[in-house]
Each structure stands twice: as C-alpha cells, then as structure tokens.
Design an enzyme around this catalytic site. Structure first.
Site, mmCIF file in Angstrom:
data_model
loop_
_atom_site.group_PDB
_atom_site.id
_atom_site.type_symbol
_atom_site.label_atom_id
_atom_site.label_comp_id
_atom_site.label_asym_id
_atom_site.label_seq_id
_atom_site.Cartn_x
_atom_site.Cartn_y
_atom_site.Cartn_z
ATOM 1 N N HIS A 68 -2.490 -1.689 8.089
ATOM 2 C CA HIS A 68 -1.917 -2.802 8.843
ATOM 3 C C HIS A 68 -2.491 -4.147 8.387
ATOM 4 C CE1 HIS A 68 -0.176 -0.182 12.015
ATOM 5 N NE2 HIS A 68 0.545 -1.253 12.291
ATOM 6 N N GLY A 112 -3.269 2.533 8.918
ATOM 7 C CA GLY A 112 -1.884 2.953 9.072
ATOM 8 C C GLY A 112 -1.242 3.426 7.785
ATOM 9 N N TYR A 142 -4.218 3.500 18.843
ATOM 10 C CA TYR A 142 -3.092 4.069 18.096
ATOM 11 C C TYR A 142 -2.094 4.687 19.070
ATOM 12 C CZ TYR A 142 -1.445 4.978 13.373
ATOM 13 O OH TYR A 142 -0.758 4.928 12.187
#
Length: 263
Positions: A68, A112, A142
């Site tokens: 991310h 991610g 998450y």
C-alpha cells in the site's frame, strides 16, 4: 498489442499477456494511480482475449512491490481498507479475469502486495525473494476479505505467523508449503514462467475459464453471519480510530519504529 498505461506496461504476444509494474521510484507501491493502470491493463488483456497473463516487476527489481501507498491511507477515523480500496479492486480484477494470471516475482514483496501476488492463480518466484505481511507492524486493521484470501492461500498456521510476526518469509518456505509453484534462480525465472504460460495457452480457453471460476467459488464458500461480520467490523473500527493507528503512520513517515500502547 503493446501499450504503456503510465505506471504499467502491457504487452500481448502469442496469446500471453505481460503486465509490468513500472513505478520503480516508488518501489511499485500500490497507489490508486498504479492500481487503476493495472486494472485498465487487465481489461485490455480481456478485450484481446489473452489466454494467460504474467504479472511482473521490471527485470532485476530488488522490490517487486512495497505494498500500500501509506500516503494514501486515511488518518481521521475512516476505514482505510474498504470494499472500494484500490487493492480490493485489483484483487477482484485478478480473481475475475477469465484466464490464469501468473505472478512472476523477483525481489521482496511487502504488505498488501503479498495478497496481490497470492490472489494470482500461480506464483513463480526467484529463490532469493521474501514475502512480508506488515500490517501489524504498521498498525493497519486488515479487512475480512483480505485475511480470508491469505488464509485460503497460506493455510491457518502460516497465515498466523506471517500476520502476527510481520517478518519477511523466505520464498523457499512458501514453495515447500505449496503456496509458490516454483522457486528458481533469477536466471531461470522468465524461462520457467513463460513455459508454464505456453502450456496453458495450448489448452481449451473455455475449460480453463470454467475451472478458474469453479475454483474461485469453491474456495470462497465460507458462511459468515451478519452478526459475526458486524462484530469484526466493530473491532476494526476501534483500531482505525485508535492512537496506535496514528502512531503507525507517523512512525512510517518519521522513519522510526512505532511505539504501540494498545490504545
């Protein structure tokens, strides 16, 4: 077909599509812009009826993707990982793509990006790469579908170790567990990956598409009642409203280890 979609390069030849993440100055972090380009490239592959797609970073990369883009995570009491989060869109695009997507991985894979790679149908990796699921280190809650994807791919014990420790996992261990199909020397990475793609292309695209969808539906057939879902969402909400969540993001930008207090 050959095209460059800003942060992603897309090529189709011989029924095999290749999508190359191409934002090395940001270590191919999964920004909304890069994800939009990735999804656009997959749509282009679909229109040109690619029978297999290879997802890769530029040759010789030391980082496949840093995960991310932390700069895009919200900091004011808003869920950072919703259904429309860029990563969720990318995972769905890969899962729903009607032909196999093969992740060709060299370099380290972070956060991610681990889920992005593991959402691919097959993984072929260089034998020196590592995978690190760093959400606990960052203090990021998450979401359910992301955890379920990791659990389905890794199995419960390894999934717990990756999530709880947030430490890099050597690819040879993932290959031993059957999560990575092949871990090979970098010099053989492209040859092995393309050989698999070429074998797929020789088979019936209709049957391959059916098999992929059947496997997707079967692997996702877990019942989760509304009450359980809401309870987990409430737990996640407590985290992204917390001081620890702010601390994780601030520590990242200040290049220091976070000091979590559980508050």
């Amino acid at each position: 077909m050959q095209a460059t979609v800003t942060l992603v390069e897309a090529v189709i030849a011989g029924g095999i599509g290749t999508i190359t993440l191409n934002h090395p100055e940001k270590k191919n972090c999964l920004s909304e812009a890069l994800i939009c380009d990735l999804c656009a490239a997959l749509e282009e592959m679909w229109r040109h009826e690619a029978r297999a797609v290879i997802l890769r970073a530029p040759a010789g990369s030391q980082v496949f993707s840093a995960g991310h883009d932390v700069r895009e995570l919200p900091t004011h009491g808003r869920d950072p990982l919703t259904y429309n989060d860029p990563l969720r869109r990318a995972v769905r695009a890969i899962e729903l793509f009607p032909a196999p997507v093969i992740a060709m991985v060299e370099g380290s894979v972070w956060g991610g990006a681990c889920e992005l790679v593991m959402s691919c149908d097959l993984i072929v990796a260089s034998d020196d790469c590592t995978f690190a699921m760093t959400v606990a280190k960052m203090g990021v809650p998450y979401n359910i579908s992301g955890v379920q994807n990791l659990m389905n791919t890794c199995g419960m014990p390894l999934c717990k170790e990756m999530l709880f420790t947030a430490q890099p996992m050597p690819v040879k261990r993932l290959a031993h567990q059957g999560i990575v199909s092949h871990a090979v020397p970098r010099a053989r990475l492209e040859t092995v990956t393309r050989s698999i793609a070429e074998q797929i292309v020789k088979n019936s695209p209709l049957v391959i598409s059916l098999l992929k969808e059947e496997l997707r539906l079967l692997s996702a057939s877990h019942n989760l009642g509304p009450e359980t879902f809401e309870r987990v969402q409430a737990m996640r909400r407590r985290i992204y409203d917390s001081a620890d969540y702010q601390e994780g993001i601030h520590a990242f930008f200040e290049r220091r280890s976070p000091q979590f207090e559980g508050k």
